[in-house]
Write an enzyme that holds these catalytic residues in place. Structure first.
Site, PDB file in Angstrom:
ATOM      1  N   ARG A  15      84.341 -20.393  22.395  1.00 27.53           N
ATOM      2  CA  ARG A  15      85.638 -20.772  22.972  1.00 27.53           C
ATOM      3  C   ARG A  15      86.650 -21.196  21.910  1.00 27.53           C
ATOM      4  NH1 ARG A  15      84.098 -24.902  27.677  1.00 27.53           N
ATOM      5  NH2 ARG A  15      82.145 -25.027  26.511  1.00 27.53           N
ATOM      6  N   LYS A  22      81.896 -23.599  14.712  1.00 27.43           N
ATOM      7  CA  LYS A  22      82.584 -24.630  15.490  1.00 27.43           C
ATOM      8  C   LYS A  22      82.545 -26.013  14.853  1.00 27.43           C
ATOM      9  CE  LYS A  22      81.029 -26.518  19.409  1.00 27.43           C
ATOM     10  NZ  LYS A  22      80.794 -26.843  20.833  1.00 27.43           N
ATOM     11  N   GLN A  72      67.592 -23.223  14.537  1.00 21.17           N
ATOM     12  CA  GLN A  72      67.322 -22.739  15.888  1.00 21.17           C
ATOM     13  C   GLN A  72      67.690 -21.261  15.906  1.00 21.17           C
ATOM     14  OE1 GLN A  72      69.830 -24.339  18.956  1.00 21.17           O
ATOM     15  NE2 GLN A  72      68.374 -23.890  20.607  1.00 21.17           N
ATOM     16  N   GLY A 139      78.789 -33.888  34.261  1.00 20.76           N
ATOM     17  CA  GLY A 139      77.640 -34.378  35.005  1.00 20.76           C
ATOM     18  C   GLY A 139      77.836 -35.841  35.375  1.00 20.76           C
TER      19      GLY A 139
END
Length: 454
Positions: A15, A22, A72, A139
């Site tokens: 995004r 980022k 990762q 959340g």
């Protein structure tokens, strides 16, 4: 009890729509992930582990020895990211704090308070929460009658009553380290995205009757994650405000804080005044009673007491006490400006030293030069330092006077107390106390202009 940190910094950040990874996007001149790690370093942590993926080599180059790194290979969710630290942390007793690498506004005070709360409550997991004025998309943290965390409900799954809850999950957590990695083995990817989510550990521990707590951040702003350029600009605005307010509370006058840019590693002493449009960056130090600006850029400089720098650019240099620079001067890297020196309008200094009380008042270039004390450099003077291949040194010794529009062709030395006549081109050393004249003899041709007009 030992404490560890895991920094989640493996996401690509699509995004952001950028070639730059980022978490390396800067906020107030420093990459976001560096802000996070710098705050963690101020805590008493035994180890910091950063999970990297896209752009791993660049993140490692940025953080260097501040962290250990685990790659990762596939980005399969936040739970999967933390799993990558298993080989390092799995068998260790203690507390692990998990922080996202795109939360540059988190402070050591809040992170320490989270750790303290976690320990005081005897919790096995503690969530950093915040009160959001508009919690849409976040959340919700649902508490039970004992004020412990019952569950985290994602916005899309929340009931109408749950949507009224304004306490949100910020994505920062503390865990009992052993229980964290035991629980991660039981996290499922049975969801629409096929990913392993770290908040599922909270549900697993809750079902095991473990104590789950929450600590509320003092402000929502501190907890924001940066996912696009709009959020990046908001983080920049909030960080700028925080930095400027801290300086003002420490005795610095900032005339217009909204239009003053000061990076976090800049040091400014009391009674400095900063006018609008200034950019202070890259470890600059400014001593007491100096005046900076308006519209001045200073990067990686030591600036002395009672110095005035107006509408100028100064980089990678030392500036002494009671110096006057500008307006519209350019002090380039590796310059050393002594006390009570004056550098005036449209003067450029590059890799040069000027000792006490010397003056270069206007429209001159002094590069690759050693200028002594009490030297006067006249308007339009140039140290001709470059022969097309190499740079050469000009020396101007104490009390010398350089007339206007002089060219000093390096390597050359102007002796103590010597005078260089205006308009001279000097290519040989000038002895002490000598007058050097190096210009064509003036010839006046009577009535020549009149004849030309006919």
């Amino acid at each position: 009890m030992s404490k560890y940190a895991v920094v989640l910094a493996a996401g690509q950040g699509t995004r952001m729509k950028s070639k730059l990874y980022k978490v390396l996007h800067p906020v107030m001149g420093k990459p976001m992930v560096q802000h996070v790690v710098d705050q963690l370093k101020k805590l008493e942590l035994k180890e910091i582990i950063t999970i990297v993926g896209f752009g791993a080599d660049k993140v490692q180059d940025q953080l260097g020895n501040d962290s250990r790194f685990v790659i990762q290979e596939e980005q399969l969710g936040t739970g999967h990211a933390v799993m990558q630290a298993e080989a390092i942390l799995e068998d260790k007793d203690g507390t692990t704090i998990v922080v996202c690498g795109d939360t540059p506004l988190l402070t050591k005070e809040t992170l320490q308070a989270l750790l303290d709360h976690h320990q005081k409550e005897g919790a096995k997991a503690t969530i950093l929460t915040a009160k959001a004025q508009d919690p849409t998309g976040y959340g919700r943290v649902i508490r039970d009658e004992a004020n412990d965390v019952e569950r985290i409900v994602e916005h899309k799954d929340a009931s109408s009553d749950e949507l009224t809850v304004d306490e949100i999950n910020t994505g920062t957590y503390c865990f009992d380290n052993r229980l964290l990695f035991e629980s991660l083995k039981n996290v499922s990817n049975d969801n629409a995205q096929g990913e392993y989510y770290l908040p599922d550990v909270i549900h697993i521990l809750r079902n095991q009757k473990q104590k789950i707590s929450a600590f509320q951040s003092p402000t929502f702003d501190e907890t924001i994650g940066v996912n696009d350029r709009v959020a990046l600009s908001e983080a920049e605005r909030m960080m700028k405000k925080r930095i400027n307010q801290a300086h003002m509370r420490n005795g610095v006058t900032i005339i217009d804080p909204d239009h003053t840019y000061i990076e976090p590693d800049v040091t400014i002493e009391q009674d400095v005044t900063i006018y609008p449009g200034c950019v202070l960056s890259n470890g600059t130090t400014i001593k007491a009673d100096s005046i900076i600006g308006p519209h001045t850029e200073i990067s990686n400089c030591n600036v002395g007491m009672e110095t005035v720098i107006r509408q100028s650019v100064v980089k990678d240099s030392y500036i002494g006490n009671r110096v006057q620079i500008g307006p519209f001067a350019h002090v380039r890297p590796d310059s050393n400006i002594g006390d009570e020196v004056k550098i005036g309008n449209f003067v450029e200094i590059k890799k040069a030293s000027l000792e006490t009380n010397s003056k270069v008042s206007h429209l001159s270039y002094i590069g690759d030069a050693e200028v002594g004390k009490r030297v006067n450099v006249g308007c339009g003077t140039i140290t001709v330092n470059y022969d097309g291949k190499n740079k050469h040194l000009t020396k101007i010794e104490d009390d010398a006077f350089i007339g206007c529009n002089s060219n000093l062709i390096a390597p050359v030395t102007i002796g103590k107390g010597a005078y260089v006549a205006a308009g001279s081109t000097i290519n040989e050393d000038v002895p002490n106390d000598a007058l050097s004249i190096a210009r064509a003899r003036q010839i006046n041709k009577e009535d020549y202009a009149k004849r030309m007009k006919k």
